[in-house]
Design a protein around this motif. Structure first.
Motif, PDB file in Angstrom:
ATOM      1  N   MET A  25       0.832  -1.207   0.000  1.00 48.03           N
ATOM      2  CA  MET A  25       0.000   0.000   0.000  1.00 48.03           C
ATOM      3  C   MET A  25       0.868   1.258   0.000  1.00 48.03           C
ATOM      4  N   VAL A  26       1.944   1.237   0.783  1.00 48.39           N
ATOM      5  CA  VAL A  26       2.839   2.392   0.823  1.00 48.39           C
ATOM      6  C   VAL A  26       3.538   2.566  -0.520  1.00 48.39           C
ATOM      7  N   LYS A  27       3.923   1.469  -1.138  1.00 44.97           N
ATOM      8  CA  LYS A  27       4.583   1.541  -2.431  1.00 44.97           C
ATOM      9  C   LYS A  27       3.690   2.223  -3.455  1.00 44.97           C
ATOM     10  N   GLY A  28       2.386   1.938  -3.392  1.00 45.34           N
ATOM     11  CA  GLY A  28       1.458   2.590  -4.311  1.00 45.34           C
ATOM     12  C   GLY A  28       1.457   4.097  -4.164  1.00 45.34           C
ATOM     13  N   LEU A  30       4.025   5.886  -2.868  1.00 46.39           N
ATOM     14  CA  LEU A  30       5.343   6.386  -3.257  1.00 46.39           C
ATOM     15  C   LEU A  30       5.533   6.419  -4.773  1.00 46.39           C
ATOM     16  N   ARG A  31       4.863   5.506  -5.483  1.00 45.14           N
ATOM     17  CA  ARG A  31       4.946   5.539  -6.959  1.00 45.14           C
ATOM     18  C   ARG A  31       4.363   6.834  -7.499  1.00 45.14           C
ATOM     19  N   LYS A  32       3.277   7.295  -6.877  1.00 48.95           N
ATOM     20  CA  LYS A  32       2.641   8.530  -7.352  1.00 48.95           C
ATOM     21  C   LYS A  32       3.555   9.741  -7.151  1.00 48.95           C
ATOM     22  N   SER A  33       4.378   9.694  -6.112  1.00 48.06           N
ATOM     23  CA  SER A  33       5.272  10.825  -5.851  1.00 48.06           C
ATOM     24  C   SER A  33       6.602  10.690  -6.567  1.00 48.06           C
ATOM     25  N   GLY A  34       6.838   9.537  -7.195  1.00 49.26           N
ATOM     26  CA  GLY A  34       8.093   9.316  -7.883  1.00 49.26           C
ATOM     27  C   GLY A  34       9.201   8.778  -7.004  1.00 49.26           C
ATOM     28  N   ALA A  35       8.915   8.539  -5.728  1.00 43.98           N
ATOM     29  CA  ALA A  35       9.942   8.032  -4.818  1.00 43.98           C
ATOM     30  C   ALA A  35      10.177   6.535  -4.991  1.00 43.98           C
ATOM     31  N   ALA A  36       9.247   5.851  -5.653  1.00 41.92           N
ATOM     32  CA  ALA A  36       9.389   4.416  -5.911  1.00 41.92           C
ATOM     33  C   ALA A  36       8.873   4.126  -7.316  1.00 41.92           C
ATOM     34  N   THR A  37       9.274   2.986  -7.837  1.00 37.67           N
ATOM     35  CA  THR A  37       8.817   2.539  -9.154  1.00 37.67           C
ATOM     36  C   THR A  37       8.224   1.145  -9.024  1.00 37.67           C
ATOM     37  N   ASP A  38       7.701   0.645 -10.128  1.00 35.43           N
ATOM     38  CA  ASP A  38       7.157  -0.718 -10.109  1.00 35.43           C
ATOM     39  C   ASP A  38       8.221  -1.747  -9.771  1.00 35.43           C
ATOM     40  N   ASP A  39       9.484  -1.422 -10.074  1.00 35.67           N
ATOM     41  CA  ASP A  39      10.570  -2.381  -9.850  1.00 35.67           C
ATOM     42  C   ASP A  39      11.176  -2.299  -8.449  1.00 35.67           C
ATOM     43  N   THR A  40      10.744  -1.328  -7.635  1.00 37.89           N
ATOM     44  CA  THR A  40      11.302  -1.199  -6.278  1.00 37.89           C
ATOM     45  C   THR A  40      10.901  -2.402  -5.440  1.00 37.89           C
ATOM     46  N   PRO A  41      11.852  -3.176  -4.908  1.00 36.35           N
ATOM     47  CA  PRO A  41      11.515  -4.341  -4.068  1.00 36.35           C
ATOM     48  C   PRO A  41      10.769  -3.914  -2.808  1.00 36.35           C
ATOM     49  N   LEU A  42       9.854  -4.744  -2.348  1.00 39.40           N
ATOM     50  CA  LEU A  42       9.066  -4.419  -1.163  1.00 39.40           C
ATOM     51  C   LEU A  42       9.939  -4.212   0.065  1.00 39.40           C
ATOM     52  N   GLU A  43      11.012  -4.984   0.165  1.00 37.27           N
ATOM     53  CA  GLU A  43      11.850  -4.872   1.357  1.00 37.27           C
ATOM     54  C   GLU A  43      12.599  -3.544   1.422  1.00 37.27           C
ATOM     55  N   GLU A  44      12.600  -2.769   0.332  1.00 38.09           N
ATOM     56  CA  GLU A  44      13.274  -1.469   0.343  1.00 38.09           C
ATOM     57  C   GLU A  44      12.326  -0.320   0.640  1.00 38.09           C
ATOM     58  N   ILE A  45      11.037  -0.600   0.712  1.00 38.68           N
ATOM     59  CA  ILE A  45      10.051   0.460   0.880  1.00 38.68           C
ATOM     60  C   ILE A  45      10.225   1.198   2.201  1.00 38.68           C
ATOM     61  N   GLU A  46      10.405   0.464   3.274  1.00 41.11           N
ATOM     62  CA  GLU A  46      10.530   1.116   4.579  1.00 41.11           C
ATOM     63  C   GLU A  46      11.769   2.004   4.637  1.00 41.11           C
TER      64      GLU A  46
END
Length: 611
Positions: A25-28, A30-46
């Motif tokens: 949910m957080v990745k979703g 962060l994708r909108k803000s450009g801080a993450a992409t579809d390829d960002t691993p879940l373990e890197e989100i925090e």
């Protein structure tokens, strides 16, 4: 009738929380803000949301029950403070500070405070503040057996202590009088830079402690004032570690003078700053008790030696500009002090940076605490932060960081030696440099100063406050760089009849340029620079010498170079651009995260506003 279950399962209707689901949910977002992409691993989100405090303490994005267990209320290491319950209402000591050199005015203010919610008095004494000889007059009518008195007399501590103890004896209140004589020779050394070994001063402080322990059982003699480190720009661990080191020095001196470890611990009170970062302030007070319990245990105390803590709302966070915002800052800080388990709390009046507070300001300071105590019932809950995984982890990490600093000071020969060698000053300076840079870049915004300034404000007028002795560690305020810029603007306006001005040259329709025009106006006004908005062709009639282009990246690509050329042809000495792009004719840029102080310094210079 339905029979309720023995245990109420509050989350029974919800699916169990899963960490990976939260990360998705957080990745979703962060994708909108450009801080993450579809390829960002879940373990890197925090990790994308984590940060570090000025002490290097990691601040995670998510905490769970595995992060830190709580202690038991009222037991070592005293993370969970339990206050005594007096007349059915548990609460902390509401302590008001007074520094007016006029004894009649001080007496009137003290009595008004005690009649309207304050429970103790903090008096600043000395040549510039209330004269020591005027102490009996200032305390005339104060029932010393009911209202504790705390003295703050600096170099005149011995004289002030003698005068106060004599007054107590004269009134026959030796058994009932409470408070603190305020002996803090190491804090005075830190504040004033007094040279030489403090052995004699420590001996005199120890003698006062022995006198209190033997003849005035409700009085303490020693204050460990950690606020001197906070006021020099230090972090929470900087303040805690230094306070622990000073406390250990006093503990050695008091036991050397004949007091038992338990008696010596009973003579020491800590004074710490709390600010508008409420979780850090809560953790600081809890961490101090953890540190001091460890010191007490190592010293052979019989009961663990829970620290007595006096929390004071931060002087460094207070502003001269838009001082009414200080009401919000001190309310949050007072809340943190209460939640953190402070034994006594002083809320500085909102106008403290302007001079001596008036009756209204003192009343609001009192009522802030009254509201928290009586309307919010904050003190009726044992350690409200206990069980918060974030607060527990932050407390533990901060305690470890502070203990590391304390042991470094001890290895350097103790607190006095660390002051003389520059070890303390160098560490505080390094912390202040990092904080100052964050403030300059508005990563640590100051409402009413670095953000949303009011150039038309009329500041309340106050009588000058007595200056405190200096010469040792520096005294800083978080707003000082922006307020210095505003002072230059005010001086320029007084001399010329007009403020320095920047023209905001907008490109395209309102919907396109409004966001960046508002950003630029807010930034320039933080330096006392007036802004005028219009199309580039209106620059000549604006009376400004500096311009700033404001629009979208798309329009910048199409029009910025031509607009900059037109502005310079019309007489602009410099053209700024709100954004990060590079365009022909644009001299500099302002954007979120830029060094706003540097940009404002440059602009004032370009406009002929000198220091």
């Amino acid at each position: 009738m339905t029979v309720p279950p023995e245990e109420l399962e509050l989350a029974a209707a919800f699916p169990p929380a899963e960490r990976d689901r939260w990360r998705e949910m957080v990745k979703g977002v962060l994708r909108k803000s450009g801080a993450a992409t579809d390829d960002t691993p879940l373990e890197e989100i925090e990790g994308l949301l984590a940060r570090e405090s000025y002490d290097g303490v990691p601040i995670a994005a998510l905490y769970t029950r595995d992060d830190a267990p709580s202690g038991r209320p009222g037991l070592a290491p005293y993370l969970r403070q339990v206050r005594p319950d007096g007349e059915g209402l548990a609460g902390w000591d509401v302590r008001q500070r007074h520094a007016d050199p006029d004894p009649a005015a001080t007496r009137e203010a003290v009595l008004a405070d005690l009649e309207n919610g304050a429970t103790s008095v903090w008096l600043e004494l000395g040549d510039a503040a209330l004269p020591v000889a005027a102490l009996p007059e200032a305390l005339r009518g104060v029932l010393l057996g009911l209202a504790p008195v705390v003295l703050d007399a600096g170099e005149r501590t011995a004289e002030a202590a003698e005068a106060f103890l004599g007054l107590v004896a004269e009134r026959g209140e030796q058994a009932r009088a409470a408070g603190n004589l305020g002996a803090d020779p190491l804090g005075l050394k830190a504040r004033t830079g007094s040279a030489g070994p403090p052995d004699e001063a420590l001996r005199e402080a120890a003698e006062l402690a022995v006198r209190c322990a033997r003849g005035f059982p409700g009085m303490r003699a020693i204050v460990v004032d950690g606020t001197v480190h906070h006021d020099a720009g230090g972090s929470d661990a900087d303040e805690l570690g230094a306070a622990a080191a000073a406390g250990v020095a006093y503990l050695r001196a008091l036991t050397g003078a004949g007091l038992s470890v338990d008696e010596a611990l009973g003579q020491i009170e800590f004074r710490l700053a709390v600010n508008a970062d409420q979780f850090s302030s809560i953790a600081k007070l809890r961490a101090l008790r953890r540190l001091w319990t460890r010191v007490a245990e190592a010293s052979g105390a019989s009961d663990g030696g829970s620290a007595r803590v006096h929390a004071v709302t931060s002087s460094a966070m207070m502003t001269r500009r838009d001082p009414w915002v200080n009401l919000l800052r001190t309310t949050v800080a007072a809340f943190a002090a209460g939640v953190g388990g402070a034994d006594a709390v002083t809320v500085q009046p909102f106008d403290a940076r302007l001079g001596l507070p008036d009756g209204f300001a003192r009343r609001i300071a009192r009522n802030t605490q009254t509201l928290l105590l009586e309307e919010s019932s904050l003190a009726r809950v044992v350690d409200p932060a206990g069980g918060s995984w974030y607060a527990e982890r932050l407390t533990e990490d901060l305690a470890h960081a502070a203990w590391a600093w304390f042991t470094e000071i001890e290895r350097a020969g103790g607190f006095a030696a660390a002051l003389d060698s520059g070890l303390v000053a160098d560490r505080l300076a390094a912390t202040w440099a990092r904080r100052r840079a964050d403030i300059a870049r508005r990563k640590a915004p100051l409402t009413g100063v670095s953000e949303f300034p009011n150039l038309a404000e009329t500041l309340p007028e106050r009588a000058p406050a007595p200056s405190r002795p200096g010469g040792g560690l520096p005294v800083v305020t978080y707003a000082q760089d922006f307020e210095a810029l505003r002072d230059r603007s005010d001086a320029h306006a007084a001399a010329t009849g007009a403020r320095p001005r920047v023209f905001l040259a907008t490109l395209g329709p309102i919907a396109v340029h409004t966001a960046r025009a508002s950003f630029a106006a807010n930034l320039f006004q933080a330096g006392g620079i007036e802004t005028v908005t219009g199309a580039p062709e209106e620059f000549g009639a604006s009376g400004a010498a500096v311009a700033c282009l404001c629009s979208s990246d798309r329009l910048y690509a199409e029009e910025a170079a031509d607009a900059a050329r037109a502005l310079k042809d019309a007489g602009a000495v410099k053209v700024w651009l709100a954004g990060k792009g590079t365009y022909e004719g644009v001299d500099a840029r302002v954007y979120a995260g830029c060094d706003a102080v540097e940009a404002l310094e440059t602009t004032l210079h370009d406009l002929g506003v000198n220091r």
